[in-house]
Scaffold this motif. Sequence first.
Motif, PDB file in Angstrom:
ATOM      1  N   UNK A  25       0.823  -1.080  -0.465  1.00  0.00           N
ATOM      2  CA  UNK A  25       0.390  -0.090  -0.203  1.00  0.00           C
ATOM      3  C   UNK A  25       0.945   1.111   0.474  1.00  0.00           C
ATOM      4  N   UNK A  26       0.134   2.665  -0.045  1.00  0.00           N
ATOM      5  CA  UNK A  26       0.620   3.421  -0.127  1.00  0.00           C
ATOM      6  C   UNK A  26       0.827   3.709   1.271  1.00  0.00           C
ATOM      7  N   UNK A  27       0.758   3.254   2.204  1.00  0.00           N
ATOM      8  CA  UNK A  27       0.892   4.347   3.412  1.00  0.00           C
ATOM      9  C   UNK A  27       0.263   2.485   4.771  1.00  0.00           C
ATOM     10  N   UNK A  28       1.267   2.822   5.614  1.00  0.00           N
ATOM     11  CA  UNK A  28       2.046   1.979   6.659  1.00  0.00           C
ATOM     12  C   UNK A  28       0.606   1.142   7.582  1.00  0.00           C
ATOM     13  N   UNK A  29       1.117   0.463   8.137  1.00  0.00           N
ATOM     14  CA  UNK A  29      -0.186  -0.003   8.864  1.00  0.00           C
ATOM     15  C   UNK A  29      -1.527  -0.620   8.649  1.00  0.00           C
ATOM     16  N   UNK A  30      -2.586  -1.105   8.030  1.00  0.00           N
ATOM     17  CA  UNK A  30      -3.560  -1.335   8.136  1.00  0.00           C
ATOM     18  C   UNK A  30      -4.701  -0.528   7.158  1.00  0.00           C
TER      19      UNK A  30
END
Length: 179
Positions: free
Chosen positions: A35-40
């Motif tokens: 994805x383009x951002x970490x986390x979920x």
Amino acid sequence: MRIAFLVAPEGVEEIELTDPWKAVLDAGWEARLVSTEPGTVQAYDHLDKAGTHPVDDVLDSSAPSAGDFDALVLPGGVANPDALRVNEEAVAFTRGFFEAGKPVAAICHAPWTLVEADVLRGRTLTSWPSVATDIRNAGGTWVDEEVRVCRQAPATLVTSRKPDDLEAFCKAFVDVFGG
């Protein structure tokens, strides 16, 4: 085999992520959520929030490229590919699979990312019907079929229209990816 699933932080259609993910695992391959951002990432069941899924790899200047994977799956959802197609890293990541001659599978609205990556010229594919004009404008030929496999070089593209096509979609891309 390592299979990348590229999704935006929010808006992926839950079943278009989870059913192909299961098909990859059932084939004995490794699935990685990119994805383009970490986390979920927040998945949806149409317009209602569904599950969340942990991100394995984040697209940034030091993160994965098509060279790190054997194939790419692009799940749909309206908001998901719309967010990806305005993200330069996501578009470049997607284009990289075509440049490397690696197979790609996209369902429902996901071809919007392919339109932006400028990889549809001369290809025949299917999608959710509202994406048809965008595909034609990008030089592709749109067909209304459950699943379409386009073997035009340099990379094979597997596409389907909607969640009802998931069984055929998963079978087709597993066959193509398994080669």
